[in-house]
Design a protein around this motif. Structure first.
Motif, PDB file in Angstrom:
ATOM      1  N   HIS A 174     -11.792  -5.703  -4.217  1.00 16.40           N
ATOM      2  CA  HIS A 174     -10.410  -5.594  -4.687  1.00 16.40           C
ATOM      3  C   HIS A 174      -9.802  -4.207  -4.436  1.00 16.40           C
ATOM      4  CE1 HIS A 174     -10.787  -9.543  -6.441  1.00 16.40           C
ATOM      5  NE2 HIS A 174      -9.512  -9.488  -6.780  1.00 16.40           N
ATOM      6  N   LEU A 175     -10.628  -3.238  -4.087  1.00 12.26           N
ATOM      7  CA  LEU A 175     -10.122  -1.911  -3.759  1.00 12.26           C
ATOM      8  C   LEU A 175      -9.838  -1.759  -2.266  1.00 12.26           C
ATOM      9  CD1 LEU A 175      -9.504   0.874  -5.089  1.00 12.26           C
ATOM     10  CD2 LEU A 175     -11.830   1.556  -4.437  1.00 12.26           C
ATOM     11  N   LEU A 176     -10.571  -2.477  -1.427  1.00 13.10           N
ATOM     12  CA  LEU A 176     -10.493  -2.236   0.015  1.00 13.10           C
ATOM     13  C   LEU A 176      -9.147  -2.548   0.664  1.00 13.10           C
ATOM     14  CD1 LEU A 176     -14.064  -3.238   1.186  1.00 13.10           C
ATOM     15  CD2 LEU A 176     -13.079  -0.944   1.007  1.00 13.10           C
ATOM     16  N   PRO A 177      -8.332  -3.464   0.140  1.00 13.14           N
ATOM     17  CA  PRO A 177      -6.984  -3.566   0.722  1.00 13.14           C
ATOM     18  C   PRO A 177      -6.219  -2.247   0.645  1.00 13.14           C
ATOM     19  CG  PRO A 177      -7.455  -5.525  -0.547  1.00 13.14           C
ATOM     20  CD  PRO A 177      -8.593  -4.564  -0.815  1.00 13.14           C
ATOM     21  N   LEU A 178      -6.535  -1.412  -0.346  1.00  9.47           N
ATOM     22  CA  LEU A 178      -5.908  -0.097  -0.438  1.00  9.47           C
ATOM     23  C   LEU A 178      -6.329   0.788   0.735  1.00  9.47           C
ATOM     24  CD1 LEU A 178      -4.305   2.116  -1.940  1.00  9.47           C
ATOM     25  CD2 LEU A 178      -6.374   2.589  -3.266  1.00  9.47           C
ATOM     26  N   HIS A 179      -7.571   0.687   1.162  1.00  4.67           N
ATOM     27  CA  HIS A 179      -8.034   1.495   2.299  1.00  4.67           C
ATOM     28  C   HIS A 179      -7.266   1.136   3.565  1.00  4.67           C
ATOM     29  CE1 HIS A 179     -11.250   2.154  -0.564  1.00  4.67           C
ATOM     30  NE2 HIS A 179     -11.754   3.094   0.212  1.00  4.67           N
ATOM     31  N   VAL A 180      -7.021  -0.160   3.771  1.00  2.00           N
ATOM     32  CA  VAL A 180      -6.237  -0.568   4.938  1.00  2.00           C
ATOM     33  C   VAL A 180      -4.826   0.012   4.842  1.00  2.00           C
ATOM     34  CG1 VAL A 180      -5.362  -2.519   6.267  1.00  2.00           C
ATOM     35  CG2 VAL A 180      -7.614  -2.671   5.172  1.00  2.00           C
ATOM     36  N   CYS A 181      -4.234  -0.085   3.659  1.00  3.26           N
ATOM     37  CA  CYS A 181      -2.885   0.456   3.463  1.00  3.26           C
ATOM     38  C   CYS A 181      -2.846   1.956   3.720  1.00  3.26           C
ATOM     39  CB  CYS A 181      -2.400   0.158   2.046  1.00  3.26           C
ATOM     40  SG  CYS A 181      -2.024  -1.572   1.737  1.00  3.26           S
ATOM     41  N   LEU A 182      -3.784   2.678   3.177  1.00  7.47           N
ATOM     42  CA  LEU A 182      -3.793   4.128   3.334  1.00  7.47           C
ATOM     43  C   LEU A 182      -3.964   4.524   4.796  1.00  7.47           C
ATOM     44  CD1 LEU A 182      -4.729   6.698   0.921  1.00  7.47           C
ATOM     45  CD2 LEU A 182      -6.093   6.895   2.983  1.00  7.47           C
ATOM     46  N   GLY A 183      -4.760   3.738   5.538  1.00  5.58           N
ATOM     47  CA  GLY A 183      -4.959   4.026   6.953  1.00  5.58           C
ATOM     48  C   GLY A 183      -3.711   3.872   7.790  1.00  5.58           C
ATOM     49  N   LEU A 184      -2.745   3.081   7.313  1.00 10.34           N
ATOM     50  CA  LEU A 184      -1.513   2.839   8.069  1.00 10.34           C
ATOM     51  C   LEU A 184      -0.567   4.029   8.067  1.00 10.34           C
ATOM     52  CD1 LEU A 184      -1.255  -0.787   6.948  1.00 10.34           C
ATOM     53  CD2 LEU A 184      -0.385  -0.153   9.187  1.00 10.34           C
ATOM     54  N   SER A 185      -0.751   4.986   7.175  1.00  6.92           N
ATOM     55  CA  SER A 185       0.189   6.094   7.059  1.00  6.92           C
ATOM     56  C   SER A 185      -0.541   7.416   6.879  1.00  6.92           C
ATOM     57  CB  SER A 185       1.120   5.875   5.860  1.00  6.92           C
ATOM     58  OG  SER A 185       1.992   6.969   5.702  1.00  6.92           O
ATOM     59  N   ASP A 186      -0.016   8.465   7.510  1.00  6.14           N
ATOM     60  CA  ASP A 186      -0.543   9.813   7.308  1.00  6.14           C
ATOM     61  C   ASP A 186       0.061  10.486   6.079  1.00  6.14           C
ATOM     62  OD1 ASP A 186      -2.178   9.722   9.533  1.00  6.14           O
ATOM     63  OD2 ASP A 186      -0.632  10.501  10.872  1.00  6.14           O
ATOM     64  N   ALA A 187       1.091   9.891   5.518  1.00  6.36           N
ATOM     65  CA  ALA A 187       1.817  10.516   4.412  1.00  6.36           C
ATOM     66  C   ALA A 187       1.209  10.100   3.072  1.00  6.36           C
ATOM     67  CB  ALA A 187       3.287  10.118   4.455  1.00  6.36           C
ATOM     68  N   PRO A 188       1.401  10.914   2.044  1.00  8.85           N
ATOM     69  CA  PRO A 188       0.974  10.483   0.709  1.00  8.85           C
ATOM     70  C   PRO A 188       1.808   9.309   0.227  1.00  8.85           C
ATOM     71  CG  PRO A 188       2.215  12.532   0.564  1.00  8.85           C
ATOM     72  CD  PRO A 188       2.000  12.267   2.018  1.00  8.85           C
ATOM     73  N   ALA A 189       1.216   8.497  -0.609  1.00 11.55           N
ATOM     74  CA  ALA A 189       1.933   7.362  -1.198  1.00 11.55           C
ATOM     75  C   ALA A 189       2.780   7.828  -2.366  1.00 11.55           C
ATOM     76  CB  ALA A 189       0.930   6.317  -1.671  1.00 11.55           C
ATOM     77  N   ARG A 190       3.650   6.944  -2.819  1.00 14.27           N
ATOM     78  CA  ARG A 190       4.352   7.124  -4.087  1.00 14.27           C
ATOM     79  C   ARG A 190       3.780   6.141  -5.095  1.00 14.27           C
ATOM     80  NH1 ARG A 190      10.346   6.475  -1.892  1.00 14.27           N
ATOM     81  NH2 ARG A 190       9.222   5.429  -0.212  1.00 14.27           N
TER      82      ARG A 190
END
Length: 270
Positions: free
Chosen positions: A237-253
């Protein structure tokens, strides 16, 4: 809460999708999550397509739905009959699936297309709240059974060109997923282990003083975070976040941080 949508890049959103179909049935523990999913949708604009990485699909190879009219998979049990009558007739997008397949292969990630697989509840439950008209083409991408965090970050990097094509990428998981803890008796006091991990995760994803490399290193080594194994006995349930984070070099909000079924959970927007 409103967000700036001036960027021409497509949005990336990681969400907690809640417990099975409960967000759709007025469950009190999902009230805050339901409100968040409704409120954020106008801020995302009108995507031309939606790619969902769901915690509820694992394959040996990265697998992409390729059907034109995928069915629904009611991958939960023990709910009233109405939970198995939910409809979400969103079309598929073989063209987008082909593009995802090509991007993965170009980046050394072996992939396959699946014309038979339907949409699981990690897709249709949140999207029925966010886009109830079901008129936006959807494609689903599996996790890998290896559950390797670095590989899932790499998958996100491979898919980053999709951001230029007005594709909403939705990571559908949960920032806290310990089922025993969800159902354990509670005094109503905050779960300090849950709180500590959430604070670490929020800082790791949103801190503007971290470089992209530092954020990625934290997520790859997430088991070193406070109470990580308590919050995620298994990491799907955490790993979809890893895919999301990999899509952007910028910090999230931080898009959401609130109570879901008695535990604190977070959503992140890029």
């Amino acid at each position: 809460m409103k967000f700036d949508t001036a960027s021409q890049l497509g949005h990336i959103l990681f969400i907690p999708h809640g417990g099975g179909p409960l967000p759709l049935f007025g469950d009190p523990g999902h009230r805050h999550l339901f409100g968040f999913l409704q409120e954020i949708t106008p801020s995302l604009g009108q995507p031309s397509a939606i790619l969902v990485i769901s915690a509820h699909w694992e394959e040996a190879l990265a697998t992409v739905t390729h059907g034109e009219h995928p069915s629904l998979i009611y991958d939960y049990y023990g709910f009233p009959e109405a939970a198995y009558q939910i409809r979400y007739p969103a079309p598929g997008s073989p063209a987008l699936a082909d593009k995802i397949f090509q991007l993965l292969n170009l980046n050394g990630i072996e992939a396959r297309l699946d014309s038979e697989r339907g949409f699981d509840h990690g897709l249709f439950v949140p999207l029925k709240i966010m886009y109830p008209e079901a008129d936006i083409p959807c494609v689903q991408l599996s996790l890998l059974r290896s559950l390797d965090p670095a590989v899932h970050l790499h998958i996100g990097k491979a898919l980053s060109p999709l951001r230029r094509e007005n594709v909403l990428v939705l990571g559908s998981g949960f920032s806290f997923h310990n089922l025993e803890a969800f159902f354990a008796p509670t005094s109503g006091a905050p779960d300090l282990k849950n709180e500590a991990f959430e604070e670490w995760l929020i800082d790791s994803c949103t801190n503007p003083n971290l470089s992209a490399e530092e954020r990625e290193t934290r997520l790859v080594r997430w088991r070193e975070a406070p109470f990580a194994s308590y919050c995620h006995p298994r990491e799907e349930h955490l790993l979809p976040l890893h895919v999301c984070l990999g899509l952007s070099d910028a910090p999230a909000r931080l898009a959401f941080s609130g109570d879901v079924s008695g535990k604190r959970a977070s959503a992140f927007l890029w």
